[in-house]
Design a protein around this motif. Structure first.
Motif, mmCIF file in Angstrom:
data_model
loop_
_atom_site.group_PDB
_atom_site.id
_atom_site.type_symbol
_atom_site.label_atom_id
_atom_site.label_comp_id
_atom_site.label_asym_id
_atom_site.label_seq_id
_atom_site.Cartn_x
_atom_site.Cartn_y
_atom_site.Cartn_z
ATOM 1 N N PRO A 12 0.808 -1.221 0.000
ATOM 2 C CA PRO A 12 0.000 0.000 0.000
ATOM 3 C C PRO A 12 0.842 1.274 0.000
ATOM 4 C CG PRO A 12 -0.827 -1.556 1.610
ATOM 5 C CD PRO A 12 0.432 -2.140 1.071
ATOM 6 N N PHE A 13 0.344 2.272 -0.751
ATOM 7 C CA PHE A 13 1.067 3.545 -0.853
ATOM 8 C C PHE A 13 0.069 4.656 -1.145
ATOM 9 C CE2 PHE A 13 2.989 6.942 -3.361
ATOM 10 C CZ PHE A 13 4.062 7.278 -2.562
ATOM 11 N N LYS A 14 0.221 5.788 -0.452
ATOM 12 C CA LYS A 14 -0.615 6.950 -0.749
ATOM 13 C C LYS A 14 0.166 8.222 -0.452
ATOM 14 C CE LYS A 14 -5.248 8.800 0.093
ATOM 15 N NZ LYS A 14 -5.045 10.040 0.842
ATOM 16 N N CYS A 15 0.357 9.051 -1.496
ATOM 17 C CA CYS A 15 0.991 10.363 -1.280
ATOM 18 C C CYS A 15 -0.047 11.440 -1.594
ATOM 19 C CB CYS A 15 2.239 10.517 -2.143
ATOM 20 S SG CYS A 15 1.880 10.854 -3.879
ATOM 21 N N ALA A 16 0.375 12.692 -1.503
ATOM 22 C CA ALA A 16 -0.573 13.799 -1.655
ATOM 23 C C ALA A 16 -1.046 14.004 -3.103
ATOM 24 C CB ALA A 16 0.081 15.078 -1.131
ATOM 25 N N GLU A 17 -0.357 13.415 -4.077
ATOM 26 C CA GLU A 17 -0.701 13.634 -5.487
ATOM 27 C C GLU A 17 -1.325 12.367 -6.071
ATOM 28 O OE1 GLU A 17 -0.426 16.409 -7.316
ATOM 29 O OE2 GLU A 17 0.452 17.579 -5.679
ATOM 30 N N SER A 18 -2.628 12.422 -6.407
ATOM 31 C CA SER A 18 -3.309 11.198 -6.853
ATOM 32 C C SER A 18 -2.708 10.646 -8.153
ATOM 33 C CB SER A 18 -4.801 11.436 -6.999
ATOM 34 O OG SER A 18 -5.010 12.497 -7.883
ATOM 35 N N ASP A 19 -2.203 11.524 -9.046
ATOM 36 C CA ASP A 19 -1.587 11.041 -10.299
ATOM 37 C C ASP A 19 -0.391 10.135 -10.003
ATOM 38 O OD1 ASP A 19 -3.345 12.525 -11.629
ATOM 39 O OD2 ASP A 19 -1.907 13.944 -12.503
ATOM 40 N N LEU A 20 0.337 10.493 -8.951
ATOM 41 C CA LEU A 20 1.525 9.705 -8.603
ATOM 42 C C LEU A 20 1.132 8.375 -7.957
ATOM 43 C CD1 LEU A 20 3.870 12.579 -7.413
ATOM 44 C CD2 LEU A 20 4.056 11.236 -9.483
ATOM 45 N N TYR B 272 8.588 5.914 -3.638
ATOM 46 C CA TYR B 272 9.085 5.323 -4.881
ATOM 47 C C TYR B 272 9.604 6.435 -5.770
ATOM 48 C CZ TYR B 272 5.246 6.795 -7.990
ATOM 49 O OH TYR B 272 4.381 7.534 -8.760
ATOM 50 N N PHE B 273 10.433 6.054 -6.730
ATOM 51 C CA PHE B 273 10.875 7.019 -7.737
ATOM 52 C C PHE B 273 11.127 6.271 -9.032
ATOM 53 C CE2 PHE B 273 15.445 5.977 -7.610
ATOM 54 C CZ PHE B 273 15.562 5.385 -6.362
ATOM 55 N N SER B 274 11.029 6.994 -10.148
ATOM 56 C CA SER B 274 11.341 6.359 -11.426
ATOM 57 C C SER B 274 12.299 7.247 -12.202
ATOM 58 C CB SER B 274 10.070 6.047 -12.206
ATOM 59 O OG SER B 274 9.394 7.216 -12.513
ATOM 60 N N LEU B 275 13.184 6.583 -12.935
ATOM 61 C CA LEU B 275 14.279 7.268 -13.622
ATOM 62 C C LEU B 275 14.271 6.930 -15.108
ATOM 63 C CD1 LEU B 275 17.190 6.441 -11.108
ATOM 64 C CD2 LEU B 275 15.715 8.476 -11.130
ATOM 65 N N LEU B 276 14.687 7.878 -15.910
ATOM 66 C CA LEU B 276 14.835 7.649 -17.349
ATOM 67 C C LEU B 276 15.919 8.569 -17.893
ATOM 68 C CD1 LEU B 276 12.078 9.509 -19.319
ATOM 69 C CD2 LEU B 276 11.911 9.369 -16.854
ATOM 70 N N ALA B 277 16.384 8.252 -19.097
ATOM 71 C CA ALA B 277 17.443 9.069 -19.701
ATOM 72 C C ALA B 277 16.846 10.383 -20.221
ATOM 73 C CB ALA B 277 18.080 8.304 -20.853
ATOM 74 N N ASP B 278 17.703 11.416 -20.247
ATOM 75 C CA ASP B 278 17.234 12.730 -20.700
ATOM 76 C C ASP B 278 18.424 13.491 -21.261
ATOM 77 O OD1 ASP B 278 15.442 14.823 -21.087
ATOM 78 O OD2 ASP B 278 15.553 15.542 -19.020
ATOM 79 N N LEU C 87 8.756 11.013 -8.338
ATOM 80 C CA LEU C 87 9.315 10.826 -6.987
ATOM 81 C C LEU C 87 8.192 11.138 -6.018
ATOM 82 C CD1 LEU C 87 11.400 10.683 -4.660
ATOM 83 C CD2 LEU C 87 12.081 13.002 -5.216
ATOM 84 N N ALA C 88 7.899 10.187 -5.155
ATOM 85 C CA ALA C 88 6.807 10.412 -4.214
ATOM 86 C C ALA C 88 7.080 9.708 -2.896
ATOM 87 C CB ALA C 88 5.492 9.900 -4.815
ATOM 88 N N VAL C 89 6.775 10.415 -1.823
ATOM 89 C CA VAL C 89 6.937 9.878 -0.469
ATOM 90 C C VAL C 89 5.535 9.729 0.124
ATOM 91 C CG1 VAL C 89 7.814 10.426 1.849
ATOM 92 C CG2 VAL C 89 9.219 10.928 -0.170
ATOM 93 N N SER C 90 5.284 8.601 0.757
ATOM 94 C CA SER C 90 3.977 8.360 1.371
ATOM 95 C C SER C 90 3.656 9.471 2.388
ATOM 96 C CB SER C 90 4.036 7.004 2.076
ATOM 97 O OG SER C 90 3.112 6.941 3.104
ATOM 98 N N GLU C 91 2.381 9.864 2.444
ATOM 99 C CA GLU C 91 1.961 10.934 3.383
ATOM 100 C C GLU C 91 2.448 10.655 4.794
ATOM 101 O OE1 GLU C 91 -2.197 12.780 1.652
ATOM 102 O OE2 GLU C 91 -2.246 10.823 2.638
ATOM 103 N N GLU C 92 2.366 9.376 5.141
ATOM 104 C CA GLU C 92 2.737 8.950 6.493
ATOM 105 C C GLU C 92 4.222 9.224 6.826
ATOM 106 O OE1 GLU C 92 2.438 4.619 8.465
ATOM 107 O OE2 GLU C 92 1.270 5.012 6.668
ATOM 108 N N PHE C 93 5.064 9.191 5.788
ATOM 109 C CA PHE C 93 6.500 9.343 6.017
ATOM 110 C C PHE C 93 7.037 10.688 5.513
ATOM 111 C CE2 PHE C 93 5.739 4.760 5.672
ATOM 112 C CZ PHE C 93 6.298 4.310 6.861
#
Ligand SMILES: CC(C)(COP(=O)(O)OP(=O)(O)OC[C@H]1O[C@@H](n2cnc3c(N)ncnc32)[C@H](O)[C@@H]1OP(=O)(O)O)[C@@H](O)C(=O)NCCC(=O)NCCS
Length: 178
Positions: free
Chosen positions: A19-27, A60-66, A102-108
């Motif tokens: 389970p995971f929930k941060c402040a941004e629903s898209d994330l 969680y976070f996700s990375l890609l080339a740029d 990049l998103a951190v759970s609200e709880e943390f």
């Protein structure tokens, strides 16, 4: 929070995402609905941090080339970047790593976990040297701009200052291990 109780690993097709929930629903949606597809299609790699004692996804976070590309409208920033790179020919782009999400759970949140993740990314890409990568880029949500500023990220342009997201960058040459 005790960072020693975090387990970081790369998402895979059979990962059971805790389970995971941060402040941004898209994330939140991206993690559960799109991250595996992005990974399968080599569009972005996602890393999860689980808080072991509580069986939860802490971040969680996700990375890609740029790449950062010269834009004649932003000559000032470009000249500054060039000045920081000795003996450079007149380059029109520099290799970069993008933080796609990049998103951190609200709880943390607000316990330093976002900063801990950025420091680990900075360390990994300025030291491991598996590929040339000078900058980290991010399209920062306006609500997260201050967080990135506090972590040494700069704006690439003033043209996006009223947009929902702002392009920001960090020069990996500036990363000093304290
Ligand atoms: C933005 C986010 C990643 C920050 O993670 P975090 O673990 O809470 O951040 P930290 O605890 O490491 O904070 C570092 C500093 O930034 C500040 N900060 C963090 N989030 C902030 C915000 N939204 N606005 C202003 N300042 C913020 C903290 O107060 C702290 O300041 P300090 O150095 O003076 O103590 C997290 O809040 C989050 O996931 N938000 C929702 C999703 C999101 O916006 N992601 C970014 C997408 S581009």
């Amino acid at each position: 929070m005790d960072f020693g109780k975090l387990r970081q690993f790369q998402l895979s097709a059979d990962t059971d995402i805790k389970p995971f929930k941060c402040a941004e629903s898209d994330l939140n949606e991206f993690l559960f609905e799109d991250a595996k597809y992005f990974q399968k299609e080599l569009l972005a790699v996602t890393y999860l941090l689980e808080y072991m004692e509580e069986n939860k996804t802490a971040a969680y976070f996700s990375l890609l080339a740029d790449k950062i590309t010269f834009n004649p409208d932003d000559k000032g920033v470009w000249n500054k970047l060039n000045r920081n790179i000795p003996n450079t020919k007149r380059r029109k782009s520099y290799p970069a790593l993008k933080i796609g999400r990049l998103a951190v759970s609200e709880e943390f949140a607000c316990c330093g976990l976002g900063t801990f993740i950025l420091d680990n990314i900075k360390y990994a890409f300025s030291n491991v040297k598996r590929l040339g990568c000078r900058f980290i880029t991010v399209d920062a949500l306006s609500s997260a701009v201050e967080f990135y500023e506090r972590n040494g990220f700069k704006f690439f342009t003033e043209h996006d200052k009223n947009d929902d997201t702002r392009l920001m960058f960090f020069d990996l040459k500036n990363f000093v291990i304290e």
